[in-house]
Write a protein that holds these residues in place. Structure first.
Motif, PDB file in Angstrom:
ATOM      1  N   HIS A 206      11.244  15.005  10.529  1.00  7.82           N
ATOM      2  CA  HIS A 206      10.427  14.078  11.323  1.00  7.82           C
ATOM      3  C   HIS A 206       9.199  13.591  10.538  1.00  7.82           C
ATOM      4  O   HIS A 206       8.151  13.306  11.093  1.00  7.82           O
ATOM      5  CB  HIS A 206      10.063  14.675  12.686  1.00  7.82           C
ATOM      6  CG  HIS A 206       9.344  15.983  12.651  1.00  7.82           C
ATOM      7  ND1 HIS A 206       9.911  17.158  12.260  1.00  7.82           N
ATOM      8  CD2 HIS A 206       8.074  16.291  12.981  1.00  7.82           C
ATOM      9  CE1 HIS A 206       9.030  18.127  12.354  1.00  7.82           C
ATOM     10  NE2 HIS A 206       7.897  17.629  12.768  1.00  7.82           N
TER      11      HIS A 206
ATOM     12  N   ALA B 238      10.359  18.152   3.306  1.00  2.00           N
ATOM     13  CA  ALA B 238      10.093  19.343   4.113  1.00  2.00           C
ATOM     14  C   ALA B 238      10.309  19.120   5.600  1.00  2.00           C
ATOM     15  O   ALA B 238      10.298  20.070   6.373  1.00  2.00           O
ATOM     16  CB  ALA B 238       8.655  19.826   3.866  1.00  2.00           C
ATOM     17  N   THR B 239      10.478  17.871   6.015  1.00  3.47           N
ATOM     18  CA  THR B 239      10.604  17.641   7.451  1.00  3.47           C
ATOM     19  C   THR B 239      11.527  16.471   7.795  1.00  3.47           C
ATOM     20  O   THR B 239      11.400  15.393   7.212  1.00  3.47           O
ATOM     21  CB  THR B 239       9.217  17.368   8.096  1.00  3.47           C
ATOM     22  OG1 THR B 239       9.421  17.011   9.456  1.00  3.47           O
ATOM     23  CG2 THR B 239       8.445  16.277   7.382  1.00  3.47           C
TER      24      THR B 239
ATOM     25  N   PHE C 132      -0.559  23.201   7.068  1.00  3.41           N
ATOM     26  CA  PHE C 132       0.802  22.982   6.569  1.00  3.41           C
ATOM     27  C   PHE C 132       0.713  22.583   5.091  1.00  3.41           C
ATOM     28  O   PHE C 132      -0.068  21.711   4.722  1.00  3.41           O
ATOM     29  CB  PHE C 132       1.456  21.842   7.375  1.00  3.41           C
ATOM     30  CG  PHE C 132       2.933  21.994   7.543  1.00  3.41           C
ATOM     31  CD1 PHE C 132       3.490  22.416   8.740  1.00  3.41           C
ATOM     32  CD2 PHE C 132       3.799  21.703   6.485  1.00  3.41           C
ATOM     33  CE1 PHE C 132       4.868  22.539   8.890  1.00  3.41           C
ATOM     34  CE2 PHE C 132       5.170  21.827   6.633  1.00  3.41           C
ATOM     35  CZ  PHE C 132       5.704  22.243   7.833  1.00  3.41           C
ATOM     36  N   ASN C 133       1.488  23.227   4.246  1.00  2.00           N
ATOM     37  CA  ASN C 133       1.399  23.003   2.787  1.00  2.00           C
ATOM     38  C   ASN C 133      -0.007  23.335   2.271  1.00  2.00           C
ATOM     39  O   ASN C 133      -0.601  22.571   1.495  1.00  2.00           O
ATOM     40  CB  ASN C 133       1.761  21.554   2.414  1.00  2.00           C
ATOM     41  CG  ASN C 133       3.182  21.196   2.794  1.00  2.00           C
ATOM     42  OD1 ASN C 133       4.104  21.951   2.537  1.00  2.00           O
ATOM     43  ND2 ASN C 133       3.379  20.052   3.414  1.00  2.00           N
TER      44      ASN C 133
ATOM     45  N   VAL D 160       5.507  12.237  12.024  1.00  3.18           N
ATOM     46  CA  VAL D 160       4.251  12.936  11.726  1.00  3.18           C
ATOM     47  C   VAL D 160       3.273  11.995  11.016  1.00  3.18           C
ATOM     48  O   VAL D 160       2.105  11.869  11.401  1.00  3.18           O
ATOM     49  CB  VAL D 160       4.509  14.206  10.869  1.00  3.18           C
ATOM     50  CG1 VAL D 160       3.196  14.847  10.428  1.00  3.18           C
ATOM     51  CG2 VAL D 160       5.351  15.214  11.646  1.00  3.18           C
TER      52      VAL D 160
ATOM     53  N   PRO E  69      -3.251  23.203  12.611  1.00  4.11           N
ATOM     54  CA  PRO E  69      -1.897  23.515  12.122  1.00  4.11           C
ATOM     55  C   PRO E  69      -1.281  22.451  11.214  1.00  4.11           C
ATOM     56  O   PRO E  69      -0.879  22.746  10.090  1.00  4.11           O
ATOM     57  CB  PRO E  69      -1.082  23.666  13.414  1.00  4.11           C
ATOM     58  CG  PRO E  69      -2.072  23.919  14.495  1.00  4.11           C
ATOM     59  CD  PRO E  69      -3.341  23.231  14.090  1.00  4.11           C
ATOM     60  N   GLY E  70      -1.182  21.221  11.709  1.00  4.30           N
ATOM     61  CA  GLY E  70      -0.477  20.203  10.919  1.00  4.30           C
ATOM     62  C   GLY E  70      -1.111  18.835  11.082  1.00  4.30           C
ATOM     63  O   GLY E  70      -2.027  18.641  11.893  1.00  4.30           O
ATOM     64  N   ALA E  71      -0.594  17.878  10.326  1.00  4.29           N
ATOM     65  CA  ALA E  71      -1.144  16.521  10.341  1.00  4.29           C
ATOM     66  C   ALA E  71      -0.997  15.865  11.717  1.00  4.29           C
ATOM     67  O   ALA E  71      -1.816  15.029  12.099  1.00  4.29           O
ATOM     68  CB  ALA E  71      -0.439  15.673   9.286  1.00  4.29           C
ATOM     69  N   PHE E  72       0.027  16.264  12.440  1.00  6.96           N
ATOM     70  CA  PHE E  72       0.241  15.678  13.766  1.00  6.96           C
ATOM     71  C   PHE E  72      -0.932  15.958  14.705  1.00  6.96           C
ATOM     72  O   PHE E  72      -1.255  15.142  15.571  1.00  6.96           O
ATOM     73  CB  PHE E  72       1.548  16.218  14.367  1.00  6.96           C
ATOM     74  CG  PHE E  72       1.944  15.557  15.651  1.00  6.96           C
ATOM     75  CD1 PHE E  72       2.594  14.323  15.646  1.00  6.96           C
ATOM     76  CD2 PHE E  72       1.660  16.160  16.871  1.00  6.96           C
ATOM     77  CE1 PHE E  72       2.946  13.707  16.843  1.00  6.96           C
ATOM     78  CE2 PHE E  72       2.007  15.545  18.055  1.00  6.96           C
ATOM     79  CZ  PHE E  72       2.648  14.320  18.051  1.00  6.96           C
ATOM     80  N   GLU E  73      -1.571  17.120  14.531  1.00  8.23           N
ATOM     81  CA  GLU E  73      -2.679  17.523  15.412  1.00  8.23           C
ATOM     82  C   GLU E  73      -4.012  16.873  15.025  1.00  8.23           C
ATOM     83  O   GLU E  73      -5.013  17.000  15.745  1.00  8.23           O
ATOM     84  CB  GLU E  73      -2.838  19.053  15.398  1.00  8.23           C
ATOM     85  CG  GLU E  73      -1.787  19.822  16.187  1.00  8.23           C
ATOM     86  CD  GLU E  73      -0.425  19.869  15.508  1.00  8.23           C
ATOM     87  OE1 GLU E  73      -0.371  19.941  14.274  1.00  8.23           O
ATOM     88  OE2 GLU E  73       0.598  19.813  16.223  1.00  8.23           O
TER      89      GLU E  73
ATOM     90  N   VAL F  62       1.846  15.751   3.968  1.00 11.71           N
ATOM     91  CA  VAL F  62       3.139  15.629   4.647  1.00 11.71           C
ATOM     92  C   VAL F  62       4.163  15.266   3.577  1.00 11.71           C
ATOM     93  O   VAL F  62       4.021  14.263   2.874  1.00 11.71           O
ATOM     94  CB  VAL F  62       3.105  14.567   5.760  1.00 11.71           C
ATOM     95  CG1 VAL F  62       4.343  14.707   6.650  1.00 11.71           C
ATOM     96  CG2 VAL F  62       1.843  14.681   6.611  1.00 11.71           C
TER      97      VAL F  62
ATOM     98  N   SER G 152      -5.372  20.257   7.533  1.00 14.69           N
ATOM     99  CA  SER G 152      -4.204  20.906   8.134  1.00 14.69           C
ATOM    100  C   SER G 152      -3.730  22.047   7.238  1.00 14.69           C
ATOM    101  O   SER G 152      -3.877  22.000   6.014  1.00 14.69           O
ATOM    102  CB  SER G 152      -3.097  19.874   8.353  1.00 14.69           C
ATOM    103  OG  SER G 152      -2.959  19.040   7.232  1.00 14.69           O
TER     104      SER G 152
HETATM  105  N1  INI Z   1       2.810  18.901   9.145  1.00 17.08           N
HETATM  106  C1  INI Z   1       2.179  18.600   8.002  1.00 17.08           C
HETATM  107  O1  INI Z   1       0.932  18.508   7.980  1.00 17.08           O
HETATM  108  N2  INI Z   1       2.919  18.407   6.851  1.00 17.08           N
HETATM  109  C2  INI Z   1       4.271  18.493   6.836  1.00 17.08           C
HETATM  110  O2  INI Z   1       4.884  18.295   5.752  1.00 17.08           O
HETATM  111  C3  INI Z   1       4.948  18.820   8.031  1.00 17.08           C
HETATM  112  N3  INI Z   1       6.357  18.996   8.047  1.00 17.08           N
HETATM  113  O3  INI Z   1       6.982  19.010   6.982  1.00 17.08           O
HETATM  114  O4  INI Z   1       6.984  19.151   9.096  1.00 17.08           O
HETATM  115  C4  INI Z   1       4.175  19.000   9.214  1.00 17.08           C
HETATM  116  N4  INI Z   1       4.775  19.292  10.378  1.00 17.08           N
HETATM  117  C5  INI Z   1       4.071  19.923  11.461  1.00 17.08           C
HETATM  118  C6  INI Z   1       3.414  18.948  12.421  1.00 17.08           C
HETATM  119  O5  INI Z   1       2.283  18.317  11.833  1.00 17.08           O
HETATM  120  C7  INI Z   1       2.947  19.688  13.672  1.00 17.08           C
HETATM  121  O6  INI Z   1       1.985  20.655  13.302  1.00 17.08           O
HETATM  122  C8  INI Z   1       4.089  20.373  14.398  1.00 17.08           C
HETATM  123  O7  INI Z   1       5.108  19.450  14.711  1.00 17.08           O
HETATM  124  C9  INI Z   1       3.597  21.016  15.708  1.00 17.08           C
HETATM  125  O8  INI Z   1       3.013  20.078  16.578  1.00 17.08           O
END
Ligand code: INI
Length: 156
Positions: A91, A88-89, A25-26, A95, A57-61, A84, A23
């Motif tokens: 939620h 920083a979040t 993010f970070n 996630v 994009p992020g860990a959620f995906e 994550v 991912s």
């Molecule tokens: N995703 C991460 O991989 N790490 C994080 O710290 C993080 N924070 O802090 O919010 C994060 N959020 C994004 C999330 O994974 C999705 O990409 C986003 O919600 C869009 O679907």
């Protein structure tokens, strides 16, 4: 004394086709985890041509993309790396939980070894510590866990 049959995985990555799912993010942290995973696999015999880095994009995906990778049948294993960070979040728990639960589901549904190298930390300092400084590199650990598991699964 009767011999006890023991099955364990050799840490030999030659010929193993691996997807490294990362991912963005970070990314200053995650890039270190990717580097650790690549280094661990190539030092154990994997060739760079057999590695594919997939950025999302992020860990959620992660679960969806891991599912597609597993379904493709092109990979012997997947190493997931991400970061994550709680501060920083708001939620964070959502996630982290969805990521971990979804990845476990992919691993079981497709019988594919999956290394979990997604850092879940309270702050940036803890993440830095696990990305190649005092607490090691979780990208290395996830790659080695995937490798060992792949070699065990191949014998069952
Ligand atoms: N995703 C991460 O991989 N790490 C994080 O710290 C993080 N924070 O802090 O919010 C994060 N959020 C994004 C999330 O994974 C999705 O990409 C986003 O919600 C869009 O679907």
């Amino acid at each position: 004394m009767p011999h006890i049959k023991t099955i364990e995985g050799q840490l030999e990555a030659k010929g193993l086709k691996v997807a490294i799912l990362a991912s963005r993010f970070n990314d200053f942290i995650v890039d270190k985890l990717i580097g650790g995973a690549v280094d661990a696999l190539t030092r154990h015999g994997a060739s760079r041509e057999d590695l594919t880095i997939v950025k999302i994009p992020g860990a959620f995906e992660m679960p969806l993309v891991a599912q597609k990778l597993a379904k493709s049948g092109k990979y012997d294993g997947i190493v997931c790396v991400g970061a994550v960070i709680r501060g920083a979040t708001p939620h964070f728990d959502v996630v982290v939980n969805e990521c971990a639960k979804g990845l476990a589901q992919v691993s079981l549904s497709f019988s594919i070894p999956l290394g979990f190298g997604v850092l879940t930390t309270d702050n940036i300092e803890q993440a830095i510590e696990r990305a190649g400084s005092k607490a090691g590199n979780k990208g290395v650990d996830a790659a080695m866990a995937m490798l060992e598991t792949a070699r065990v699964v191949a014998q069952l």
